[in-house]
Motif scaffolding. Sequence first.
Motif, PDB file in Angstrom:
ATOM      1  N   LEU A  74       1.043  -1.229  -0.031  1.00  0.00           N
ATOM      2  CA  LEU A  74      -0.042  -0.055   0.114  1.00  0.00           C
ATOM      3  C   LEU A  74       0.899   0.940  -0.060  1.00  0.00           C
ATOM      4  N   ILE A  75       0.772   2.172  -1.168  1.00  0.00           N
ATOM      5  CA  ILE A  75       1.878   3.175  -1.334  1.00  0.00           C
ATOM      6  C   ILE A  75       1.108   4.359  -1.795  1.00  0.00           C
ATOM      7  N   PRO A  76       1.383   5.562  -1.180  1.00  0.00           N
ATOM      8  CA  PRO A  76       1.086   6.893  -1.719  1.00  0.00           C
ATOM      9  C   PRO A  76       0.970   6.889  -3.160  1.00  0.00           C
ATOM     10  N   ASP A  77      -0.115   7.522  -3.814  1.00  0.00           N
ATOM     11  CA  ASP A  77      -0.117   7.586  -5.303  1.00  0.00           C
ATOM     12  C   ASP A  77       0.564   8.852  -5.700  1.00  0.00           C
ATOM     13  N   ARG A  78       1.669   8.491  -6.662  1.00  0.00           N
ATOM     14  CA  ARG A  78       2.562   9.574  -7.267  1.00  0.00           C
ATOM     15  C   ARG A  78       2.542   9.396  -8.717  1.00  0.00           C
ATOM     16  N   THR A  79       1.563   8.723  -9.383  1.00  0.00           N
ATOM     17  CA  THR A  79       1.374   8.449 -10.633  1.00  0.00           C
ATOM     18  C   THR A  79       1.793   9.764 -11.456  1.00  0.00           C
ATOM     19  N   ARG A  80       1.185  10.701 -11.052  1.00  0.00           N
ATOM     20  CA  ARG A  80       1.447  11.962 -11.717  1.00  0.00           C
ATOM     21  C   ARG A  80       2.733  12.566 -11.857  1.00  0.00           C
ATOM     22  N   HIS A  81       3.508  12.298 -11.074  1.00  0.00           N
ATOM     23  CA  HIS A  81       4.975  12.566 -10.962  1.00  0.00           C
ATOM     24  C   HIS A  81       5.965  11.442 -11.791  1.00  0.00           C
ATOM     25  N   TRP A  82       5.623  10.242 -11.881  1.00  0.00           N
ATOM     26  CA  TRP A  82       6.233   9.233 -12.564  1.00  0.00           C
ATOM     27  C   TRP A  82       5.510   8.533 -13.297  1.00  0.00           C
ATOM     28  N   PRO A  83       5.638   8.410 -14.678  1.00  0.00           N
ATOM     29  CA  PRO A  83       4.708   7.576 -15.357  1.00  0.00           C
ATOM     30  C   PRO A  83       4.739   6.176 -15.160  1.00  0.00           C
ATOM     31  N   ALA A  84       6.049   5.320 -14.984  1.00  0.00           N
ATOM     32  CA  ALA A  84       6.201   4.119 -14.554  1.00  0.00           C
ATOM     33  C   ALA A  84       5.657   3.517 -13.263  1.00  0.00           C
ATOM     34  N   TRP A  85       5.221   4.383 -12.598  1.00  0.00           N
ATOM     35  CA  TRP A  85       4.904   4.239 -10.774  1.00  0.00           C
ATOM     36  C   TRP A  85       3.955   3.079 -11.074  1.00  0.00           C
ATOM     37  N   PRO A  86       4.464   2.243 -10.070  1.00  0.00           N
ATOM     38  CA  PRO A  86       5.832   2.103  -8.879  1.00  0.00           C
ATOM     39  C   PRO A  86       6.552   1.309  -9.332  1.00  0.00           C
ATOM     40  N   GLU A  87       6.724   0.886 -10.840  1.00  0.00           N
ATOM     41  CA  GLU A  87       7.795   0.046 -11.181  1.00  0.00           C
ATOM     42  C   GLU A  87       9.197   0.560 -11.004  1.00  0.00           C
ATOM     43  N   GLY A  88      10.087  -0.149 -10.248  1.00  0.00           N
ATOM     44  CA  GLY A  88      11.397   0.214  -9.831  1.00  0.00           C
ATOM     45  C   GLY A  88      11.523   1.208  -8.632  1.00  0.00           C
TER      46      GLY A  88
END
Length: 177
Positions: A74-88
Amino acid sequence: MMLPNGAGIAYQDEILGDRDSRGVLWDRATTNPGRGTPRFARIHVHRQRRAMRKLLCQVCAGPADHNHDGTLWLIPDRTRHWPAWPEGMLVAEPPLCLPCAHTATRTCPALRAEGHLIIRAREHPIHGVDGTHYREGPRSPAPVTSEPVAFDDPAIRWTLASKLVRTLRHCTVVANR
Protein backbone atom coordinates in the motif's frame (compact mmCIF):
# COMPACT_ATOMS: atom_id res chain seq x y z
CA MET A 1 31.72 10.35 16.13
CA MET A 2 33.85 9.86 13.01
CA LEU A 3 35.89 6.74 12.44
CA PRO A 4 39.61 7.19 11.75
CA ASN A 5 40.79 7.93 8.19
CA GLY A 6 37.34 9.02 6.96
CA ALA A 7 35.97 5.50 7.29
CA GLY A 8 32.48 6.67 8.31
CA ILE A 9 30.47 7.28 11.45
CA ALA A 10 30.06 5.42 14.73
CA TYR A 11 28.52 5.78 18.16
CA GLN A 12 31.05 6.77 20.79
CA ASP A 13 29.76 3.94 23.00
CA GLU A 14 28.98 1.55 20.14
CA ILE A 15 27.85 -1.96 21.05
CA LEU A 16 27.57 -5.11 18.97
CA GLY A 17 23.83 -4.65 18.24
CA ASP A 18 24.30 -1.17 16.75
CA ARG A 19 25.43 -2.59 13.39
CA ASP A 20 23.87 -5.25 11.20
CA SER A 21 25.69 -8.13 9.52
CA ARG A 22 26.76 -5.82 6.67
CA GLY A 23 28.33 -3.31 9.07
CA VAL A 24 25.57 -0.70 8.64
CA LEU A 25 25.09 1.56 11.68
CA TRP A 26 21.43 1.64 12.84
CA ASP A 27 19.54 4.29 14.77
CA ARG A 28 18.92 3.33 18.37
CA ALA A 29 15.38 2.97 19.68
CA THR A 30 13.78 1.68 22.86
CA THR A 31 11.32 -1.18 22.65
CA ASN A 32 8.04 -1.40 24.54
CA PRO A 33 5.94 -3.97 22.65
CA GLY A 34 2.20 -3.47 22.96
CA ARG A 35 2.52 0.07 24.30
CA GLY A 36 1.92 3.41 22.70
CA THR A 37 -0.26 4.59 19.87
CA PRO A 38 0.37 4.34 16.12
CA ARG A 39 2.44 7.12 14.59
CA PHE A 40 1.60 6.52 10.97
CA ALA A 41 4.55 8.26 9.36
CA ARG A 42 7.08 6.98 11.88
CA ILE A 43 7.18 3.19 12.12
CA HIS A 44 9.51 1.92 14.86
CA VAL A 45 13.06 1.24 13.60
CA HIS A 46 13.26 -2.36 14.81
CA ARG A 47 9.68 -3.21 13.81
CA GLN A 48 10.17 -1.75 10.29
CA ARG A 49 13.43 -3.58 9.75
CA ARG A 50 12.00 -6.93 10.89
CA ALA A 51 8.84 -6.50 8.80
CA MET A 52 10.88 -5.64 5.69
CA ARG A 53 13.35 -8.49 6.20
CA LYS A 54 10.67 -11.11 6.76
CA LEU A 55 7.91 -9.57 4.58
CA LEU A 56 5.55 -9.13 7.50
CA CYS A 57 2.50 -6.88 7.65
CA GLN A 58 3.49 -3.42 8.85
CA VAL A 59 0.33 -3.16 10.96
CA CYS A 60 -0.22 -6.54 12.67
CA ALA A 61 3.23 -8.14 12.11
CA GLY A 62 1.61 -11.27 10.67
CA PRO A 63 2.59 -12.60 7.23
CA ALA A 64 2.01 -10.14 4.38
CA ASP A 65 -0.57 -11.15 1.78
CA HIS A 66 0.97 -12.98 -1.16
CA ASN A 67 -0.54 -14.63 -4.24
CA HIS A 68 0.50 -15.43 -7.84
CA ASP A 69 0.58 -11.68 -8.66
CA GLY A 70 3.00 -11.00 -5.80
CA THR A 71 3.17 -9.46 -2.36
CA LEU A 72 0.67 -6.77 -1.31
CA TRP A 73 1.91 -3.18 -0.81
CA LEU A 74 0.00 0.00 0.00
CA ILE A 75 1.78 3.12 -1.24
CA PRO A 76 0.97 6.82 -1.72
CA ASP A 77 -0.16 7.59 -5.28
CA ARG A 78 2.64 9.37 -7.16
CA THR A 79 1.53 8.44 -10.70
CA ARG A 80 1.32 12.07 -11.81
CA HIS A 81 5.05 12.55 -11.02
CA TRP A 82 6.36 9.29 -12.46
CA PRO A 83 4.63 7.61 -15.44
CA ALA A 84 6.03 4.12 -14.72
CA TRP A 85 5.02 4.35 -11.06
CA PRO A 86 5.46 2.13 -9.06
CA GLU A 87 7.79 0.02 -11.23
CA GLY A 88 11.33 0.29 -9.86
CA MET A 89 10.17 2.28 -6.85
CA LEU A 90 12.19 2.18 -3.64
CA VAL A 91 9.94 1.58 -0.63
CA ALA A 92 10.60 1.83 3.08
CA GLU A 93 7.00 0.90 3.96
CA PRO A 94 6.66 -2.82 4.69
CA PRO A 95 3.98 -4.86 2.90
CA LEU A 96 0.57 -5.63 4.42
CA CYS A 97 -1.95 -8.38 4.92
CA LEU A 98 -5.30 -7.85 3.21
CA PRO A 99 -7.38 -7.04 6.33
CA CYS A 100 -4.83 -4.47 7.54
CA ALA A 101 -4.62 -2.87 4.08
CA HIS A 102 -8.34 -2.06 4.29
CA THR A 103 -7.93 -0.70 7.84
CA ALA A 104 -4.90 1.42 6.86
CA THR A 105 -6.70 3.05 3.93
CA ARG A 106 -9.43 4.20 6.30
CA THR A 107 -7.25 5.32 9.21
CA CYS A 108 -3.97 6.70 7.81
CA PRO A 109 -4.32 10.46 7.28
CA ALA A 110 -1.65 10.67 4.54
CA LEU A 111 -3.21 7.89 2.47
CA ARG A 112 -6.62 9.53 2.70
CA ALA A 113 -5.28 12.99 1.79
CA GLU A 114 -2.90 12.09 -1.05
CA GLY A 115 -4.58 9.01 -2.44
CA HIS A 116 -2.94 5.61 -2.62
CA LEU A 117 -2.33 2.55 -4.71
CA ILE A 118 -2.78 -1.02 -3.59
CA ILE A 119 -0.32 -3.02 -5.62
CA ARG A 120 1.26 -6.42 -5.85
CA ALA A 121 4.94 -6.81 -6.66
CA ARG A 122 6.30 -10.16 -7.81
CA GLU A 123 9.87 -9.10 -7.05
CA HIS A 124 10.99 -6.91 -4.17
CA PRO A 125 14.72 -7.32 -3.50
CA ILE A 126 16.35 -5.51 -0.60
CA HIS A 127 18.11 -2.42 -1.97
CA GLY A 128 19.73 -0.80 1.06
CA VAL A 129 18.71 1.58 3.82
CA ASP A 130 17.13 4.97 4.32
CA GLY A 131 18.52 7.23 6.98
CA THR A 132 20.48 10.35 7.76
CA HIS A 133 23.61 10.79 5.68
CA TYR A 134 26.51 12.60 7.36
CA ARG A 135 29.71 14.24 6.14
CA GLU A 136 32.94 14.96 7.93
CA GLY A 137 32.76 18.04 10.09
CA PRO A 138 35.49 20.00 11.86
CA ARG A 139 34.80 18.32 15.23
CA SER A 140 32.09 15.77 14.58
CA PRO A 141 30.00 14.42 11.71
CA ALA A 142 27.43 16.86 10.30
CA PRO A 143 24.04 15.68 8.96
CA VAL A 144 23.54 16.43 5.26
CA THR A 145 20.50 14.64 3.83
CA SER A 146 18.05 11.85 4.52
CA GLU A 147 17.74 9.51 1.56
CA PRO A 148 17.97 5.87 0.48
CA VAL A 149 21.47 4.44 0.08
CA ALA A 150 22.31 1.13 -1.62
CA PHE A 151 24.37 -1.41 0.29
CA ASP A 152 27.15 -1.17 -2.32
CA ASP A 153 27.34 2.65 -2.13
CA PRO A 154 30.38 3.90 -0.13
CA ALA A 155 28.08 6.57 1.38
CA ILE A 156 26.53 3.83 3.53
CA ARG A 157 29.50 4.15 5.91
CA TRP A 158 28.32 7.73 6.54
CA THR A 159 24.63 6.83 6.97
CA LEU A 160 22.75 6.30 10.21
CA ALA A 161 20.11 3.84 9.01
CA SER A 162 16.53 4.07 10.20
CA LYS A 163 14.71 1.97 7.57
CA LEU A 164 15.38 -1.02 5.36
CA VAL A 165 14.51 -0.32 1.71
CA ARG A 166 13.26 -2.66 -1.03
CA THR A 167 12.80 -2.15 -4.79
CA LEU A 168 9.38 -3.02 -6.24
CA ARG A 169 9.45 -4.84 -9.58
CA HIS A 170 6.88 -6.52 -11.83
CA CYS A 171 4.06 -4.55 -10.23
CA THR A 172 0.33 -4.90 -10.76
CA VAL A 173 -2.03 -2.18 -9.56
CA VAL A 174 -4.91 -3.79 -7.65
CA ALA A 175 -6.73 -0.55 -6.72
CA ASN A 176 -6.14 3.18 -6.63
CA ARG A 177 -7.94 5.88 -4.67
